[in-house]
Enzyme design. Structure first.
Site, PDB file in Angstrom:
ATOM      1  N   SER A  41      -4.853  51.642 -16.732  1.00 48.96           N
ATOM      2  CA  SER A  41      -3.561  51.348 -16.100  1.00 48.96           C
ATOM      3  C   SER A  41      -2.735  52.629 -16.132  1.00 48.96           C
ATOM      4  O   SER A  41      -1.617  52.663 -16.638  1.00 48.96           O
ATOM      5  CB  SER A  41      -2.852  50.223 -16.860  1.00 48.96           C
ATOM      6  N   HIS A 156      -6.265  45.322 -18.381  1.00 49.52           N
ATOM      7  CA  HIS A 156      -7.278  45.563 -19.414  1.00 49.52           C
ATOM      8  C   HIS A 156      -8.201  44.367 -19.611  1.00 49.52           C
ATOM      9  O   HIS A 156      -9.196  44.462 -20.313  1.00 49.52           O
ATOM     10  CB  HIS A 156      -6.610  45.904 -20.748  1.00 49.52           C
ATOM     11  N   GLN A 164       0.086  43.272 -20.939  1.00 49.01           N
ATOM     12  CA  GLN A 164      -1.201  43.925 -21.184  1.00 49.01           C
ATOM     13  C   GLN A 164      -1.672  43.899 -22.638  1.00 49.01           C
ATOM     14  O   GLN A 164      -2.850  43.711 -22.918  1.00 49.01           O
ATOM     15  CB  GLN A 164      -1.114  45.371 -20.695  1.00 49.01           C
ATOM     16  N   GLU A 165      -0.753  44.134 -23.595  1.00 52.78           N
ATOM     17  CA  GLU A 165      -1.208  44.275 -24.987  1.00 52.78           C
ATOM     18  C   GLU A 165      -0.263  43.598 -25.971  1.00 52.78           C
ATOM     19  O   GLU A 165       0.929  43.907 -25.995  1.00 52.78           O
ATOM     20  CB  GLU A 165      -1.297  45.768 -25.355  1.00 52.78           C
ATOM     21  N   GLU A 206     -10.278  47.554 -25.422  1.00 51.79           N
ATOM     22  CA  GLU A 206      -9.786  48.219 -26.627  1.00 51.79           C
ATOM     23  C   GLU A 206     -10.150  47.435 -27.890  1.00 51.79           C
ATOM     24  O   GLU A 206      -9.517  47.586 -28.932  1.00 51.79           O
ATOM     25  CB  GLU A 206      -8.273  48.424 -26.518  1.00 51.79           C
ATOM     26  N   ASP A 258       2.917  45.882 -25.346  1.00 52.21           N
ATOM     27  CA  ASP A 258       2.879  46.807 -24.200  1.00 52.21           C
ATOM     28  C   ASP A 258       2.739  45.939 -22.961  1.00 52.21           C
ATOM     29  O   ASP A 258       1.681  45.356 -22.716  1.00 52.21           O
ATOM     30  CB  ASP A 258       1.712  47.791 -24.301  1.00 52.21           C
ATOM     31  N   GLU A 301       6.900  48.241 -25.117  1.00 56.72           N
ATOM     32  CA  GLU A 301       6.517  49.414 -24.307  1.00 56.72           C
ATOM     33  C   GLU A 301       6.410  49.028 -22.831  1.00 56.72           C
ATOM     34  O   GLU A 301       5.927  47.932 -22.511  1.00 56.72           O
ATOM     35  CB  GLU A 301       5.159  49.893 -24.833  1.00 56.72           C
ATOM     36  N   ASP A 328       5.997  54.663 -21.556  1.00 57.16           N
ATOM     37  CA  ASP A 328       4.633  55.199 -21.402  1.00 57.16           C
ATOM     38  C   ASP A 328       4.472  55.680 -19.955  1.00 57.16           C
ATOM     39  O   ASP A 328       4.722  56.853 -19.655  1.00 57.16           O
ATOM     40  CB  ASP A 328       3.623  54.101 -21.772  1.00 57.16           C
ATOM     41  N   LYS A 353       0.664  60.675 -25.101  1.00 56.27           N
ATOM     42  CA  LYS A 353      -0.755  60.692 -24.731  1.00 56.27           C
ATOM     43  C   LYS A 353      -1.073  62.066 -24.167  1.00 56.27           C
ATOM     44  O   LYS A 353      -0.663  62.383 -23.037  1.00 56.27           O
ATOM     45  CB  LYS A 353      -1.026  59.658 -23.640  1.00 56.27           C
ATOM     46  N   HIS A 381      -3.874  56.327 -27.988  1.00 59.64           N
ATOM     47  CA  HIS A 381      -5.205  56.435 -27.365  1.00 59.64           C
ATOM     48  C   HIS A 381      -5.103  56.093 -25.879  1.00 59.64           C
ATOM     49  O   HIS A 381      -4.009  55.825 -25.367  1.00 59.64           O
ATOM     50  CB  HIS A 381      -6.156  55.453 -28.062  1.00 59.64           C
ATOM     51  N   ARG A 382      -6.246  56.024 -25.184  1.00 58.94           N
ATOM     52  CA  ARG A 382      -6.330  55.484 -23.829  1.00 58.94           C
ATOM     53  C   ARG A 382      -7.323  54.321 -23.838  1.00 58.94           C
ATOM     54  O   ARG A 382      -8.158  54.210 -24.747  1.00 58.94           O
ATOM     55  CB  ARG A 382      -6.822  56.542 -22.825  1.00 58.94           C
ATOM     56  N   SER A 383      -7.275  53.511 -22.810  1.00 53.43           N
ATOM     57  CA  SER A 383      -8.233  52.395 -22.767  1.00 53.43           C
ATOM     58  C   SER A 383      -9.660  52.917 -22.618  1.00 53.43           C
ATOM     59  O   SER A 383     -10.608  52.320 -23.127  1.00 53.43           O
ATOM     60  CB  SER A 383      -7.882  51.424 -21.643  1.00 53.43           C
ATOM     61  N   LYS A 404      -1.011  54.101 -31.895  1.00 60.21           N
ATOM     62  CA  LYS A 404      -1.549  52.961 -31.145  1.00 60.21           C
ATOM     63  C   LYS A 404      -2.977  53.323 -30.784  1.00 60.21           C
ATOM     64  O   LYS A 404      -3.203  54.243 -30.000  1.00 60.21           O
ATOM     65  CB  LYS A 404      -0.684  52.766 -29.901  1.00 60.21           C
TER      66      LYS A 404
HETATM   67  C1  2PG Z   1      -1.442  51.951 -22.296  1.00 59.36           C
HETATM   68  C2  2PG Z   1      -2.871  52.412 -22.444  1.00 59.36           C
HETATM   69  C3  2PG Z   1      -3.460  52.356 -23.798  1.00 59.36           C
HETATM   70  P1  2PG Z   1      -4.363  52.913 -20.405  1.00 59.36           P
HETATM   71  O1  2PG Z   1      -1.048  51.423 -21.239  1.00 59.36           O
HETATM   72  O2  2PG Z   1      -0.658  52.201 -23.180  1.00 59.36           O
HETATM   73  O3  2PG Z   1      -3.457  51.098 -24.391  1.00 59.36           O
HETATM   74  O4  2PG Z   1      -3.679  51.899 -21.458  1.00 59.36           O
HETATM   75  O5  2PG Z   1      -5.090  53.928 -21.181  1.00 59.36           O
HETATM   76  O6  2PG Z   1      -5.240  52.030 -19.567  1.00 59.36           O
HETATM   77  O7  2PG Z   1      -3.239  53.516 -19.597  1.00 59.36           O
HETATM   78 MG    MG Z   2       1.146  51.518 -22.083  1.00 60.27          MG
END
Ligand code: 2PG
Ligand code: MG
Length: 439
Positions: A41, A156, A164-165, A206, A258, A301, A328, A353, A381-383, A404
């Site tokens: 995303s 995700h 999403q999270e 994840e 998130d 987030e 983010d 990131k 991190h990233r997904s 995270k």
């Molecule tokens: C986010 C990330 C990590 P993605 O949105 O914060 O969880 O997702 O790496 O897919 O952008």
């Molecule tokens: Mg995010």
């Protein structure tokens, strides 16, 4: 001073089975490598991740980025000496010469930048976190409190929830290892609860669960929330898991969210498909307010779309005194966007990131600006991640107190947790945990 003898890159796979770049920097002291992660995303303002297009790997190959390292970057760096991260990154930036790394690719540039950090650390006889801390001008290392994702939805996990999270933060624990133990215990308890309710326990990108909560959530009465729909149902399940695992909700364990709201922003409105609602930014602000009243949510987030600075500001104005408001996709680790958000009071925390911006130095600059603006920082991190645990060292180095990095499951996620356990051991009695993590 690091004398670069050779630079080499290759294509490897990330945790989603999608190609990414691994670089090696060879010096007199050895060969130092790094692998770049990648988002699903991803924000539209991120630095450019160079992909090949065409048929191979459905267009996702990175052979152009790899050859940019092996030809252009290697030609410029081999045989040269560098005395700091900033000096090396400055040369990479000059060689790319674009605003968004579109010539070389942020994936090509970052792979070399990160591998160089490892070379410098060994040159200076430091751990990676020691070198990054020195480059950042920070002397107090802090073991970060995890924001550990337990339930995934959105992009995700095939939209099992709109948000999403749903994350667990063991904010009340006293050390990194006890926090990690708590995270793992609650995670396994959640799996049992899901199984009992006949919900899937397969894990998503994840390592988190992705149950279809719509089937459970026909506006029923919850033990914690008066009326549950799919998005609040996720927190209800987490609350039960925390208590059944023997931890105190709101004291030992808090929650983080998130939303990744860009993913459901359509024609100026927020479309919550799983709840059958279409909301304005202002209505979404109030919806978060209701969640904060019921559940111990300490961090939200990307509650709004990546260019909706105004709704972010409204949320920060109303709730920023009691919750961490993290940008983010809004900020993409980019100092210009952070400056705009600071001037509009859109957030009070940066999600950091490195691959959103493309060099280690620019990542450190973004963190510096956030701290100078009295914001918090969460290293992330990233997904699509890898066995490279660079961000674990980065979080300790800048002393931000939060990381995270996914569920306590799947090796690309546990690589970071396990590295943090080793760092905790190395720091011994000097290991500070989770400081700086809240407003
Ligand atoms: C986010 C990330 C990590 P993605 O949105 O914060 O969880 O997702 O790496 O897919 O952008
Ligand atoms: Mg995010």
């Amino acid at each position: 001073m690091v004398n670069i003898k050779k630079i080499f890159a290759r294509q490897v796979l990330d945790s989603r089975g999608i190609p990414t770049v691994e670089a090696e920097v060879s010096t007199d002291k050895g060969v130092f490598s790094a692998i770049v992660p990648s988002g699903t995303s991803a924000g539209k303002h991120e630095a450019l991740e160079l992909r090949d297009g065409g048929k191979e790997y459905f267009g996702k190959g990175v052979s152009k980025a790899v050859s940019n390292v092996n030809q252009l970057i290697a030609l410029r760096l081999e045989g040269k000496s560098f005395s700091s991260q900033k000096e090396l990154d400055g040369v990479l930036l000059g060689l790319d010469g674009t605003q968004n790394k579109s010539r070389l690719g942020a994936n090509a540039v970052l792979s070399v930048s990160m591998a160089f950090s490892r070379a410098m650390a060994v040159e200076k006889d430091l751990e990676l976190f020691g070198f990054l801390g020195e480059s950042f001008g920070n002397k107090e290392f802090v073991l970060p409190c995890p924001q550990s994702v337990f339930i995934s939805g959105g992009a995700h996990a095939d939209k099992s929830t709109d948000f999403q999270e749903f994350m667990v933060m063991p904010t009340g624990l006293k050390s990194f290892s006890s926090a990690l133990q708590c995270v793992a215990e609650v995670y396994h308890r959640l799996a049992e609860i899901l199984k009992k309710k006949d919900l899937h326990t397969n894990v998503g990108k994840e390592g988190s669960f992705a149950p279809n909560l719509k089937s459970l959530s026909l506006a029923i009465q919850g033990a914690f929330a008066p009326r549950l729909e799919s998005n609040s149902m996720a927190f209800e399940l987490l609350s039960i898991a925390v208590e059944e695992a023997g931890y105190s909700l709101g004291k030992d364990v808090s929650f983080a969210l998130d939303v990744a709201a860009s993913e459901f922003f359509k024609n100026g409105k927020y479309v919550l498909e799983t709840e059958g609602k279409t909301l304005t930014g202002g209505e979404l602000v109030d919806m978060y307010g209701e969640l904060l009243d019921v559940f111990p949510v300490v961090s939200v987030e990307d509650g709004f779309a990546e260019d909706d600075f105004e709704s972010f500001s409204e949320f920060t104005k109303k709730f920023g005194h009691r919750v961490q408001v993290v940008g983010d996709d809004l900020l993409v680790t980019n100092v210009e966007r952070i400056k705009k958000a600071v001037s509009m009071n859109s957030c009070n925390a940066l999600l950091l990131k490195p691959n959103q911006i493309g060099t280690v130095s620019e990542s450190l600059e973004a963190a510096r600006l956030a701290f100078d603006s009295k914001w918090n920082v969460v290293v992330s991190h990233r997904s699509g991640d890898t066995e490279d645990a660079f961000i674990a060292d980065l979080a300790v180095a800048i002393g931000c107190g939060q990381i995270k990095t996914g569920a306590p499951a799947r090796s690309e996620r546990t690589a970071k947790y396990n590295r943090l356990l080793r760092i905790e051991e190395k720091l011994g009695g000097k290991a500070v945990f989770g400081k700086n993590f809240f407003v």
